[in-house]
Write an enzyme that holds these catalytic residues in place. Sequence first.
Site, PDB file in Angstrom:
ATOM      1  N   ASP A 170      -3.146  32.480  64.288  1.00  0.00           N
ATOM      2  CA  ASP A 170      -2.022  33.399  64.413  1.00  0.00           C
ATOM      3  C   ASP A 170      -1.994  34.324  63.204  1.00  0.00           C
ATOM      4  O   ASP A 170      -2.186  33.872  62.065  1.00  0.00           O
ATOM      5  CB  ASP A 170      -0.710  32.622  64.507  1.00  0.00           C
ATOM      6  CG  ASP A 170      -0.439  32.125  65.912  1.00  0.00           C
ATOM      7  OD1 ASP A 170      -0.961  32.735  66.852  1.00  0.00           O
ATOM      8  OD2 ASP A 170       0.271  31.118  66.053  1.00  0.00           O
ATOM      9  N   LEU A 197      12.798  43.270  72.147  1.00  0.00           N
ATOM     10  CA  LEU A 197      13.674  44.218  71.460  1.00  0.00           C
ATOM     11  C   LEU A 197      15.017  43.551  71.191  1.00  0.00           C
ATOM     12  O   LEU A 197      15.331  42.488  71.749  1.00  0.00           O
ATOM     13  CB  LEU A 197      13.841  45.518  72.255  1.00  0.00           C
ATOM     14  CG  LEU A 197      14.324  45.477  73.724  1.00  0.00           C
ATOM     15  CD1 LEU A 197      15.812  45.214  73.839  1.00  0.00           C
ATOM     16  CD2 LEU A 197      13.995  46.808  74.394  1.00  0.00           C
TER      17      LEU A 197
END
EC number: 7.2.2.6
Length: 680
Positions: A307, A381
């Site tokens: 990651d 978002l």
Amino acid sequence: MSNKPTTPNLVDPKILFPAAKAAFVKLDPRQLVRNPVIFVTEAVAALVTLFFVLDVATGGGSRLFSGQIAAWLWFTVLFATFAEAVAEGRGKAQADFLRHTKSELSARKLVAPEGRETKEIPATMLKVGDLVLVQAGELIPGDGEVVEGVASVNESAITGESAPVIREAGGDRSAVTGGTEVLSDWVKVRITTAPGSTFVDRMIALIEGAQRQKTPNEIALSILLSGLTLIFLIAVVTLWGLASYSATVLSVTVLSALLVTLIPTTIGGLLSAIGIAGMDRLVRFNVIATSGRAVEAAGDVDTLLLDKTGTITFGNRMASDFLPVPGVTVEELADAALLASLADQTPEGRSIVALATGEFGRGASQAGIDAVVPFTAETRLSGVDHRGRRLRKGAVDSVLRFAGLSDSKIPQEFRQAVDKVARTGGTPLAVADGNRLLGVVHLKDVVKPGIKERFSELRAMGIRTVMVTGDNPITAAAIASEAGVDDFLAEATPEDKLAYIRKEQNGGRLIAMCGDGTNDAPALAQADVGVAMQTGTQAAREAANMVDLDSSPTKLIEIVEIGKQLLMTRGSLTTFSIANDVAKYFAIIPALFVTTYPALGVLNIMGLASPQSAILSAVIFNALIIVALIPLALKGVRYRPVGAAALLRGNLLVYGLGGLVLPFAGIKLIDLAVSNLNLV
């Protein structure tokens, strides 16, 4: 501050004395049969002991010689079992530390799920699905998940780190471990593991080796060693006939001793210790492996899935600039971004607030906020509804969809700002007010120092590194280039990770990855080496075959290095053992037959005192070399980030040549001592 258990010293009496006792217990043939080479050695030792007893009873034969041979054969077996017992003892010392975290816990089981009324029962009576209430100052009675409440939890008994962690209902921070202490507030916990099968119980069992089974490589090597033992057995039996034909007298004692010195007892005696020590080294790095196979697989890994956030970069992306579109002032963009971030407690959200209020001198209050829109992995978002305005910030494509803007309506300056941020390795966050695009927030993500050199070392070993990120391809490419990874997976979802792992495995490659969320569980289960974070969810920890108690994603690189070191140690000592046997063959056979076949005197380069001295010296050396190599088997050979070809050359040079030379010197020195002390 750390509370981690220290690694016991090899000469610690607390390890050596119990190991010496355990070595005798391991002489049980039912245990030794798992190690064919040492089992054969024990059978031969018993046979020679029988002939020694007969010699003593009848007064015939060379009692002093056969008695010494019998004793040193038993020492060979004992030293092999002692090596395994010492390795297990070091693990048990680690397990004792964990055992102290367990006590007779009591649990306050909830009478009704909705209420706070409880009844106190022993923790051992809890069942999967029971709800318990844990308040400040109390120990969590079993493994479970927080279903209500939020609390600060001290997990130092498990992780060794004294800094408390937050555990709360929902999300990836809901898993709790039995034996850890709630420091503040309260939580309701649903028990997910039956008593006796908790995380601590499994850690103790795995560390102590109670569930340790042979790995595929160990099984393959055991078959090879068994085959070599059978070959040398046939060779020794053949020598009896050859000796009889040439009028050379070879007793059963001599032939038995010859067999033991020729079979690969060195690696046979140290094989289990090497595997146990490999798992022990992981424990010292605060990583628990569910099996030795997982450690081995780490050493054979071809591809690392890493990651980006927290592993390659520091992970705390900081807002560094506001880039407005034409017609929007910097102040207007800063105000909108500030309002959209007031309720955002992520590091990114707080950094936007700090930038807007600090460098840009803007101010805002939460008054007038009608609704808060939290960030989710699906929407990508967040923002607020503020006095009729719908302010949102987030991933560029998500904000554009929210604003309902088609490609033709996106300002060229906005695209240029996004590309500029992405090309520099930053993350662009778009900001919109309803269907009106305001601009871009530049988030900087810093690559960890030294990570590029680490990846170069892995590349030299033939390991491919792949960065996994949710960033757009341009940002991902910039960071991948700066970090020096071989490939990257941009805008990755959990499904993308799983598909990538399967594709690599179909190509014959072994994959390692780490994760902490429930959505990582399928990929962790599919990967050959899946490392779950201790702070992750129960599903992730159950799916993985390793658990990192420090919850450090970078640890995956160390895990691979430990796996490599395990395989290097096993390969090095196998090379040494086989070379050792070859050298002993040339040391003993000429001494036995030089009288009958004088031409063999050319091979008798050591000039041993007598055939009996040669046999006894070889048997003594064969036993002592196991003891001498125990520290190396437990510590492991020095890890070097080199390719397989270079590693093979190094092994042959150091351990192959050393295995040939050392027996000549060692047996000669022992022969001098044996002859000077008149032991034969």
